[in-house]
Motif scaffolding. Sequence first.
Motif, PDB file in Angstrom:
ATOM      1  N   PRO A 155      44.888  46.845  43.435  1.00  0.00           N
ATOM      2  CA  PRO A 155      45.326  45.490  43.094  1.00  0.00           C
ATOM      3  C   PRO A 155      44.163  44.499  42.981  1.00  0.00           C
ATOM      4  O   PRO A 155      43.547  44.129  43.990  1.00  0.00           O
ATOM      5  CB  PRO A 155      46.262  45.114  44.245  1.00  0.00           C
ATOM      6  N   LYS A 156      43.888  44.052  41.771  1.00  0.00           N
ATOM      7  CA  LYS A 156      42.799  43.085  41.594  1.00  0.00           C
ATOM      8  C   LYS A 156      43.126  41.749  42.265  1.00  0.00           C
ATOM      9  O   LYS A 156      42.218  41.047  42.728  1.00  0.00           O
ATOM     10  CB  LYS A 156      42.557  42.845  40.097  1.00  0.00           C
ATOM     11  N   GLN A 157      44.400  41.422  42.336  1.00  0.00           N
ATOM     12  CA  GLN A 157      44.795  40.145  42.928  1.00  0.00           C
ATOM     13  C   GLN A 157      44.329  40.012  44.382  1.00  0.00           C
ATOM     14  O   GLN A 157      44.180  38.903  44.895  1.00  0.00           O
ATOM     15  CB  GLN A 157      46.327  39.991  42.896  1.00  0.00           C
ATOM     16  N   LEU A 158      44.093  41.161  45.022  1.00  0.00           N
ATOM     17  CA  LEU A 158      43.784  41.160  46.451  1.00  0.00           C
ATOM     18  C   LEU A 158      42.318  41.456  46.753  1.00  0.00           C
ATOM     19  O   LEU A 158      41.919  41.553  47.919  1.00  0.00           O
ATOM     20  CB  LEU A 158      44.668  42.172  47.170  1.00  0.00           C
ATOM     21  N   LEU A 159      41.501  41.609  45.707  1.00  0.00           N
ATOM     22  CA  LEU A 159      40.076  41.840  45.926  1.00  0.00           C
ATOM     23  C   LEU A 159      39.454  40.673  46.698  1.00  0.00           C
ATOM     24  O   LEU A 159      39.886  39.536  46.589  1.00  0.00           O
ATOM     25  CB  LEU A 159      39.353  42.012  44.589  1.00  0.00           C
ATOM     26  N   ASP A 160      38.428  40.961  47.459  1.00  0.00           N
ATOM     27  CA  ASP A 160      37.793  39.940  48.294  1.00  0.00           C
ATOM     28  C   ASP A 160      36.853  39.059  47.478  1.00  0.00           C
ATOM     29  O   ASP A 160      36.032  39.542  46.701  1.00  0.00           O
ATOM     30  CB  ASP A 160      37.017  40.603  49.436  1.00  0.00           C
ATOM     31  N   TRP A 161      36.995  37.766  47.689  1.00  0.00           N
ATOM     32  CA  TRP A 161      36.079  36.794  47.082  1.00  0.00           C
ATOM     33  C   TRP A 161      35.650  35.813  48.168  1.00  0.00           C
ATOM     34  O   TRP A 161      36.387  34.922  48.565  1.00  0.00           O
ATOM     35  CB  TRP A 161      36.752  36.051  45.926  1.00  0.00           C
ATOM     36  N   LYS A 162      34.483  36.054  48.716  1.00  0.00           N
ATOM     37  CA  LYS A 162      33.929  35.190  49.760  1.00  0.00           C
ATOM     38  C   LYS A 162      34.898  35.021  50.927  1.00  0.00           C
ATOM     39  O   LYS A 162      35.112  33.922  51.445  1.00  0.00           O
ATOM     40  CB  LYS A 162      33.541  33.835  49.161  1.00  0.00           C
ATOM     41  N   GLY A 163      35.504  36.122  51.305  1.00  0.00           N
ATOM     42  CA  GLY A 163      36.382  36.124  52.463  1.00  0.00           C
ATOM     43  C   GLY A 163      37.837  35.814  52.172  1.00  0.00           C
ATOM     44  O   GLY A 163      38.656  35.759  53.091  1.00  0.00           O
ATOM     45  N   LYS A 164      38.175  35.622  50.887  1.00  0.00           N
ATOM     46  CA  LYS A 164      39.557  35.326  50.516  1.00  0.00           C
ATOM     47  C   LYS A 164      40.005  36.279  49.405  1.00  0.00           C
ATOM     48  O   LYS A 164      39.189  36.681  48.559  1.00  0.00           O
ATOM     49  CB  LYS A 164      39.689  33.886  50.001  1.00  0.00           C
ATOM     50  N   PRO A 165      41.295  36.593  49.353  1.00  0.00           N
ATOM     51  CA  PRO A 165      41.796  37.364  48.212  1.00  0.00           C
ATOM     52  C   PRO A 165      41.645  36.562  46.917  1.00  0.00           C
ATOM     53  O   PRO A 165      41.746  35.333  46.916  1.00  0.00           O
ATOM     54  CB  PRO A 165      43.277  37.589  48.557  1.00  0.00           C
ATOM     55  N   PHE A 166      41.384  37.279  45.832  1.00  0.00           N
ATOM     56  CA  PHE A 166      41.246  36.619  44.529  1.00  0.00           C
ATOM     57  C   PHE A 166      42.350  35.591  44.282  1.00  0.00           C
ATOM     58  O   PHE A 166      42.094  34.447  43.899  1.00  0.00           O
ATOM     59  CB  PHE A 166      41.319  37.670  43.414  1.00  0.00           C
ATOM     60  N   VAL A 167      43.607  36.021  44.463  1.00  0.00           N
ATOM     61  CA  VAL A 167      44.730  35.176  44.078  1.00  0.00           C
ATOM     62  C   VAL A 167      44.774  33.894  44.918  1.00  0.00           C
ATOM     63  O   VAL A 167      45.134  32.821  44.415  1.00  0.00           O
ATOM     64  CB  VAL A 167      46.067  35.948  44.166  1.00  0.00           C
ATOM     65  N   VAL A 178      30.470  39.894  42.175  1.00  0.00           N
ATOM     66  CA  VAL A 178      30.129  39.553  43.546  1.00  0.00           C
ATOM     67  C   VAL A 178      28.610  39.487  43.744  1.00  0.00           C
ATOM     68  O   VAL A 178      28.118  38.854  44.691  1.00  0.00           O
ATOM     69  CB  VAL A 178      30.750  40.551  44.554  1.00  0.00           C
ATOM     70  N   GLU A 179      27.853  40.137  42.864  1.00  0.00           N
ATOM     71  CA  GLU A 179      26.401  40.118  42.980  1.00  0.00           C
ATOM     72  C   GLU A 179      25.755  38.944  42.235  1.00  0.00           C
ATOM     73  O   GLU A 179      24.550  38.745  42.336  1.00  0.00           O
ATOM     74  CB  GLU A 179      25.824  41.426  42.453  1.00  0.00           C
ATOM     75  N   ASP A 180      26.569  38.179  41.505  1.00  0.00           N
ATOM     76  CA  ASP A 180      26.044  37.036  40.758  1.00  0.00           C
ATOM     77  C   ASP A 180      25.713  35.917  41.757  1.00  0.00           C
ATOM     78  O   ASP A 180      26.610  35.268  42.303  1.00  0.00           O
ATOM     79  CB  ASP A 180      27.061  36.561  39.734  1.00  0.00           C
ATOM     80  N   PHE A 185      47.089  27.961  32.091  1.00  0.00           N
ATOM     81  CA  PHE A 185      47.271  29.338  32.542  1.00  0.00           C
ATOM     82  C   PHE A 185      45.969  29.851  33.150  1.00  0.00           C
ATOM     83  O   PHE A 185      44.899  29.785  32.529  1.00  0.00           O
ATOM     84  CB  PHE A 185      47.705  30.227  31.375  1.00  0.00           C
ATOM     85  N   LEU A 186      46.072  30.364  34.371  1.00  0.00           N
ATOM     86  CA  LEU A 186      44.926  30.873  35.119  1.00  0.00           C
ATOM     87  C   LEU A 186      45.144  32.357  35.408  1.00  0.00           C
ATOM     88  O   LEU A 186      46.274  32.788  35.695  1.00  0.00           O
ATOM     89  CB  LEU A 186      44.773  30.107  36.431  1.00  0.00           C
ATOM     90  N   LEU A 187      44.077  33.115  35.333  1.00  0.00           N
ATOM     91  CA  LEU A 187      44.152  34.555  35.567  1.00  0.00           C
ATOM     92  C   LEU A 187      43.759  34.872  37.002  1.00  0.00           C
ATOM     93  O   LEU A 187      42.777  34.333  37.521  1.00  0.00           O
ATOM     94  CB  LEU A 187      43.243  35.300  34.593  1.00  0.00           C
ATOM     95  N   ALA A 188      44.504  35.763  37.631  1.00  0.00           N
ATOM     96  CA  ALA A 188      44.248  36.099  39.035  1.00  0.00           C
ATOM     97  C   ALA A 188      42.956  36.869  39.228  1.00  0.00           C
ATOM     98  O   ALA A 188      42.482  37.007  40.362  1.00  0.00           O
ATOM     99  CB  ALA A 188      45.418  36.909  39.596  1.00  0.00           C
ATOM    100  N   ASP A 189      42.361  37.374  38.135  1.00  0.00           N
ATOM    101  CA  ASP A 189      41.101  38.111  38.287  1.00  0.00           C
ATOM    102  C   ASP A 189      39.891  37.260  37.901  1.00  0.00           C
ATOM    103  O   ASP A 189      38.823  37.784  37.589  1.00  0.00           O
ATOM    104  CB  ASP A 189      41.122  39.417  37.485  1.00  0.00           C
ATOM    105  N   GLN A 190      40.036  35.938  37.950  1.00  0.00           N
ATOM    106  CA  GLN A 190      38.907  35.037  37.676  1.00  0.00           C
ATOM    107  C   GLN A 190      38.755  34.010  38.802  1.00  0.00           C
ATOM    108  O   GLN A 190      38.962  32.808  38.605  1.00  0.00           O
ATOM    109  CB  GLN A 190      39.101  34.333  36.325  1.00  0.00           C
ATOM    110  N   PRO A 191      38.370  34.453  39.988  1.00  0.00           N
ATOM    111  CA  PRO A 191      38.238  33.513  41.112  1.00  0.00           C
ATOM    112  C   PRO A 191      37.066  32.559  40.961  1.00  0.00           C
ATOM    113  O   PRO A 191      36.991  31.555  41.680  1.00  0.00           O
ATOM    114  CB  PRO A 191      38.033  34.440  42.310  1.00  0.00           C
ATOM    115  N   GLN A 192      36.162  32.851  40.038  1.00  0.00           N
ATOM    116  CA  GLN A 192      34.964  32.031  39.883  1.00  0.00           C
ATOM    117  C   GLN A 192      35.191  30.795  39.023  1.00  0.00           C
ATOM    118  O   GLN A 192      34.288  29.953  38.890  1.00  0.00           O
ATOM    119  CB  GLN A 192      33.833  32.882  39.260  1.00  0.00           C
ATOM    120  N   ILE A 193      36.385  30.646  38.432  1.00  0.00           N
ATOM    121  CA  ILE A 193      36.654  29.477  37.586  1.00  0.00           C
ATOM    122  C   ILE A 193      36.551  28.211  38.432  1.00  0.00           C
ATOM    123  O   ILE A 193      37.245  28.067  39.442  1.00  0.00           O
ATOM    124  CB  ILE A 193      38.049  29.584  36.948  1.00  0.00           C
TER     125      ILE A 193
END
Length: 453
Positions: free
Chosen positions: A268-280, A448-450, A355-363
């Motif tokens: 599930p991409k929605q639940l990938l980690d982004w700085k300690g939080k799920p993407f979604v 995540v490496e950016d 419309f926002l995509l759940a796999d773009q947490p960097q927006i």
Amino acid sequence: MDLAQALRFNHVPASYHTVSLVGAGGKTTALFQLGEELVRRGAQSVILTNTTHLGAWQVSLAEQHIVATDLIALKEIPPRGVILVTGDFDNGRATPVDKTILYWLREYCTEKNIPLLIEADGSRQKSLKAPAAHEPPIPEFTDTVIVVAGLGTLGKPLTDEHVHRAEIFSQLGGLPLNQIITPDTLGRVLAHPQGGLKNIPPHARRVVLLNQADTPELQSIGGNMARALLDQFDAVIVGALQKNSLQTFEHTAGIILAAGESTRFGSPKQLLDWKGKPFVRQVAETALQSGLWPVVVVTGAFAADVESALNGLPVNIVRNAEFAQGQSTSIRAGINSFPPSPRWGERAEVGAAIFLLADQPQIPADVIRALVESHTQGMYPIIAPLVLEERRANPVLFDRVTFPDLLKITGDVGGRAIFSNYKVEYMPWHDDRLLLDVDKPEDYQRLVEDETL
């Protein structure tokens, strides 16, 4: 942007336009200006009338004027142009038309598909006012009520010199007489049931026009006031009528598409980690920080886990049982979740959706705010970021005029499917990070490496 466009009258059949104007600070200017604009936009004629007194100088603004003391006077209404219909003159003022004539005009305009614009308040040419017990005389068949207020009086003392019925204004706004009028005070009066909301028919669309915002400072003040006033009004227009420089503020929704199965990614991409939080969760927090309302998260695959990741956030969750049939089903689910307005058709409380995509947490929130700001200035049907002058990126804003077409798309396609139906406004954006999304594990690793994120 002119007043007709700011009011969305280029998107609604003219026969729906029975408009009453109340308040102070440009009401008569707005009446005649709107009539002229509607004629330019294709209405063969527009009828203006009054349920309150008009000064002789105001009547002189009309190209064509009919004094209607009985129905016989209306037998020869000119077929074209802006036509003012009033009662007879008394002490240098045109009296209101009587009820029989007012209802006849309404039936005539409905039959002929003619807009009917009504001056329904008096203000003694002051920039602000509060209504007395008998005011404002708004006809109950009005479709849209425009409450006008002049920002030019902000910073001046609350006296009869600047405000019509200053004592009532003081009571409604909670400001003692002779004290300086602030934006908060004006906002309280406009949102008060006995102030700006008084006598508005329950079904009518409510619009505030904050006029006289002819400096950047006043435009900023008006924009800040608009966000609070949207709790009580369908739209807030800010600007200067004399300059035809107006902005329309409405609620912009955020729809987060988080129903996908992540087939190519493998988990599930929605639940990938982004700085300690799920993407979604990160995407939802950004939408909230940007001022979007409502924020809707459409879930489907992995619904329970995705929804759990949103615990504590003030978002609306919509489960899409048809998610396997493609992204179009999530778009429909998101739009259909908007609460209908009892005042002005379906979904009138939302002017646009991003419309926002759940796999773009960097927006970033900045791009979302920029899309909303661009929409207030031009009411464009679709606005998309254009990165490095050549590549369209997400997120994309869709005005509510596009919602019927969005609800018709099928299959695994998104809003791009209706781009050919509308003129797309591209917003230059010099940040290619908007182009990143996560389809495969290597995309996630690169994200995540950016170090710039």
